[in-house]
Design a protein around this motif. Structure first.
Motif, PDB file in Angstrom:
ATOM      1  N   GLU A   1      45.613  29.820  18.037  1.00  0.00           N
ATOM      2  CA  GLU A   1      46.189  28.896  19.000  1.00  0.00           C
ATOM      3  C   GLU A   1      46.114  27.473  18.461  1.00  0.00           C
TER       4      GLU A   1
ATOM      5  N   GLU B   1      44.292  42.024  28.082  1.00  0.00           N
ATOM      6  CA  GLU B   1      45.535  41.447  27.570  1.00  0.00           C
ATOM      7  C   GLU B   1      45.690  40.025  28.114  1.00  0.00           C
ATOM      8  N   CYS B   2      45.936  39.067  27.219  1.00  0.00           N
ATOM      9  CA  CYS B   2      46.141  37.677  27.633  1.00  0.00           C
ATOM     10  C   CYS B   2      47.611  37.323  27.422  1.00  0.00           C
ATOM     11  N   GLU B   3      48.351  37.165  28.524  1.00  0.00           N
ATOM     12  CA  GLU B   3      49.779  36.869  28.422  1.00  0.00           C
ATOM     13  C   GLU B   3      50.032  35.510  27.768  1.00  0.00           C
ATOM     14  N   LYS B   4      49.152  34.560  28.007  1.00  0.00           N
ATOM     15  CA  LYS B   4      49.349  33.210  27.493  1.00  0.00           C
ATOM     16  C   LYS B   4      49.287  33.176  25.965  1.00  0.00           C
ATOM     17  N   THR B   5      48.291  33.869  25.389  1.00  0.00           N
ATOM     18  CA  THR B   5      48.105  33.828  23.939  1.00  0.00           C
ATOM     19  C   THR B   5      48.720  35.023  23.220  1.00  0.00           C
ATOM     20  N   GLY B   6      49.035  36.096  23.973  1.00  0.00           N
ATOM     21  CA  GLY B   6      49.562  37.305  23.359  1.00  0.00           C
ATOM     22  C   GLY B   6      48.506  38.152  22.683  1.00  0.00           C
ATOM     23  N   ARG B   7      47.240  37.868  22.944  1.00  0.00           N
ATOM     24  CA  ARG B   7      46.149  38.586  22.286  1.00  0.00           C
ATOM     25  C   ARG B   7      45.622  39.723  23.145  1.00  0.00           C
ATOM     26  N   SER B   8      45.202  40.799  22.477  1.00  0.00           N
ATOM     27  CA  SER B   8      44.513  41.907  23.117  1.00  0.00           C
ATOM     28  C   SER B   8      43.076  41.918  22.604  1.00  0.00           C
TER      29      SER B   8
ATOM     30  N   ASN C   1      42.391  45.739  34.112  1.00  0.00           N
ATOM     31  CA  ASN C   1      41.785  44.849  33.127  1.00  0.00           C
ATOM     32  C   ASN C   1      41.007  43.699  33.759  1.00  0.00           C
TER      33      ASN C   1
ATOM     34  N   SER D   1      48.673  52.138  34.935  1.00  0.00           N
ATOM     35  CA  SER D   1      48.409  50.724  34.679  1.00  0.00           C
ATOM     36  C   SER D   1      46.923  50.504  34.489  1.00  0.00           C
TER      37      SER D   1
END
Length: 670
Positions: free
Chosen positions: A367, A541-548, A483, A480
């Motif tokens: 980031e 899953e972090c939508e902001k960073t795209g990281r798992s 998380n 689903s």
């Protein structure tokens, strides 16, 4: 706004990250940008970022990015007032600079006379000596016979450096440690120089053992003003090419810093230099420095100088080319903090840094924060082309001091995710963490001297296996995933209560077998031999960073790392770097490289066959050169893996081959 001759539209005669970097500054200055591209680069990032773009030829750089006339034609068609050559390609081409002048196009670089004088190393040595710039003595004469060069090497004393007079970037450069290897090293250097610069004239000079490579960023304008923007240390290299650069150079006294900066300015003044240039020096253990060469262009590593001086050197280039004076004087310039640049390459450090080519399936840089820059010309899904340099990106970080900057570099490397090709990220992590590098004890033999500690043999840990199992089972889960909150169940969709499964994970061709048992509370028991762990885990899953992120609670501890699952592969991005584990494929899905045997010479990377030395029916000895490949602008000699009779040579010179292609088959001897 320009106060001199305005530049409203600019052609960037380059590709990749430097083209994107120049466009960013040009756009900030209100300058319209024009990209040129080869057929292979039609969908590249620099084409997408430009205001307009023109195709200039096929993938081969000689027919596209080195096509001077075609680029001049683009300047005229597009109505551009100037052309920025970036680095490499035409950036130090005297004829191109003159062609721009003849066509009333501003060349963003020095006068052609300066390029010519400093581009021929033998000429530059004489000029520097006259300007009172310290030089290393050597042979720079016209007699280029092998006999004369060998005599001069004997006179200088081994080891010697054999270097192309028009060289740069490590091309056409070899070290001969003894007289026995002089001829082979000379032939290799001449061949590579001819391919890279169309000139195989060589110079011979004394090779300083374990030197530092310290270079100074200089700038001149059209009004006779000169400044130096301090020095960079680029000592850590492989194949004479830089890996990690930093500014300022660690451990230099104020007197040496001033002396080397003033010597660099004298070098620039001696050739009436205009624009951005870099004067490179060899420095010995006593901090005595000697002129090596001058790069008459912007350097790959210029961002570290920008970071410590709070400047934009591309903006300076454009303003100086437009006739404006330098924005700052020497007294205005100060050093603020410390900066590192790590060059991210598609290469395999564990295989002698062999370059690679192919698609990048997953790319996720760290980031961005105010103290970091990621300079790149690629996106996820793009390909690293066999036709060009294998650099993927430059990771640049700044800190208030060297330890802070180095800590930030390590953290950023740990979070840089690239999947699809081997990269040098793990190696750079190992390098940045090395105790001697942390102390600033760097020199050009650093990698070879610390080879064992820089390439540690390490097995995957049991904790990393637990994280990998978490990734796999979460990835297979139906419905689903939950998380949030407490650890979610991994077992509910994968197993019935108390049902067990054996999962085999492979790391570096070694199988690790895990016995996995589910429990009614959603936890798992995972045993490997005598080691038993009870875990609960989840993927976040972090939508902001795209990281798992894989998170595991095991025996009262919490383990976590970023992770990616692709097909039968698990990629863990740990504090030690990337750990790659695989679920072994069934035998019917595997191949044996088309029946390759120990009697085959295989292509170590995608490339082009340049020369073929052997024919079917010819007998070869083990280690005998059989052909030469060109890939990523480098020359590779393919040698016989064993003695025997050549049975087949399927490829001719000029043929493009893929990695693993059978280049020569040697028949079994009875």
């Amino acid at each position: 706004m320009f106060t001199g001759k305005p530049i409203r539209k600019l052609v960037i005669a380059n590709r990749g990250e430097i083209a994107c970097r120049v466009m960013r500054t040009a756009r900030d200055m209100g300058v319209e940008t024009v990209a040129v591209y080869s057929e292979a680069d039609a969908k590249s990032l620099h084409v997408a970022l430009a205001d307009s773009a023109y195709c200039i030829g096929p993938a081969e750089s000689q027919k596209s990015y080195l096509n001077k006339e075609k680029i001049i034609e683009v300047c005229k068609i597009s109505g551009s007032q100037a052309v920025h050559p970036g680095y490499g390609f035409l950036s130090e081409n005297t004829e191109f600079a003159e062609l721009c002048q003849e066509n009333d196009i501003t060349f963003i670089g020095p006068p052609s006379t300066a390029i010519r004088d400093m581009g021929i190393k033998s000429t530059s040595k004489y000029i520097m000596s006259a300007a009172n710039v310290p030089i290393i003595e050597g042979y720079h004469g016209d007699d280029q016979s092998e006999t004369r060069l060998l005599q001069e090497a004997e006179k200088i004393g081994y080891p010697v450096m054999i270097k192309a007079v028009r060289g740069g970037g490590g091309k056409g450069m070899r070290i001969a440690m003894t007289a026995d290897e002089f001829s082979s090293q000379l032939a290799s250097a001449k061949n590579e120089a001819l391919k890279s610069f169309n000139d195989d004239i060589m110079l011979i000079e004394k090779f300083v053992v374990n030197p530092r490579h310290v270079e100074v960023q200089v700038f001149g304008d059209q009004h006779g003003n000169y400044v130096y923007l301090f020095e960079r240390d680029c000592s850590v290299q492989r194949r004479h090419q830089k890996v990690i650069e930093e500014a300022p150079a660690p451990g230099l006294s104020d007197d040496v810093r001033r002396s080397i900066g003033e010597a660099a300015v004298r070098a620039a003044q001696a050739v009436n230099y205009v624009g951005a240039g870099t004067v490179e020096f060899v420095m010995d253990s006593e901090q005595n420095f000697y002129f090596m060469e001058m790069n008459t262009r912007l350097q790959v590593e210029h961002p570290v100088s920008e970071m410590i001086t709070d400047t934009d050197l591309v903006e300076w280039q454009l303003r100086v080319a437009a006739g404006e004076p330098l924005p700052l004087t020497q007294d205005d310039l100060q050093i603020f903090g410390h900066a590192f640049e790590a060059r991210v390459y598609a290469e395999d450090p564990n295989n002698d840094f062999m370059p690679g080519a192919g698609p990048l399936h997953h790319v996720l840089p760290p980031e961005l924060v105010p103290y970091m820059r990621v300079e790149t010309g690629i996106r996820q899904g793009d390909e690293v082309s066999v036709h060009y340099d294998p650099m993927i990106a430059k990771l640049v970080v700044w800190g208030e001091d060297r330890p802070t900057a180095l800590s930030r570099l390590i953290s950023a490397l740990q979070r840089y995710q690239i999947i699809g090709l081997n990269t040098n990220i793990n190696f750079m992590l190992s390098l940045a963490k090395h105790p001697e590098f942390q102390l600033g004890n760097v020199h050009t033999s650093f990698i070879s001297q610390h080879n064992d500690s820089l390439f540690p043999k390490r097995d995957v840990t049991h904790e990393e296996l637990l994280l990998a199992v978490t990734c796999l089972l979460s990835n297979r889960r139906i419905g689903s995933p939950n998380n949030t909150g407490a650890f979610s169940s991994l077992a509910s969709a994968r197993f019935n209560h108390n049902k067990e499964e054996i999962i085999t994970l492979q790391h570096n061709s070694t199988d690790r077998k895990l016995r996995v048992v589910s429990h009614g509370d959603g936890s798992l028991s995972i045993s490997e031999g005598d080691v038993l762990s009870r875990i609960e885990g989840k993927m976040i899953e972090c939508e902001k960073t795209g990281r798992s992120t894989a998170v595991v609670e095991s025996n009262g501890r919490v383990l976590k790392c970023d992770a990616v699952v692709m097909d039968n592969n698990v990629y863990l991005f740990t504090e030690h770097g990337l750990v790659h584990l695989t679920l072994p494929l069934p035998k019917y899905q595997t191949s044996d490289m088309a029946g390759a045997t120990l009697s085959d010479a295989l292509a170590p990377m995608p490339g082009v066959v340049d020369k073929v030395f052997v024919q079917p029916g010819e007998r070869v000895e083990e280690g005998q050169p059989m052909l030469v490949m060109i890939a990523m602008k480098m020359e590779y000699v393919i040698k016989a893996p064993r003695a025997g009779l050549v049975e087949t040579v399927p490829f001719q010179a000029g043929t493009t081959v893929q990695k693993g292609a059978r280049l020569v088959h040697i028949a079994e001897e009875s």
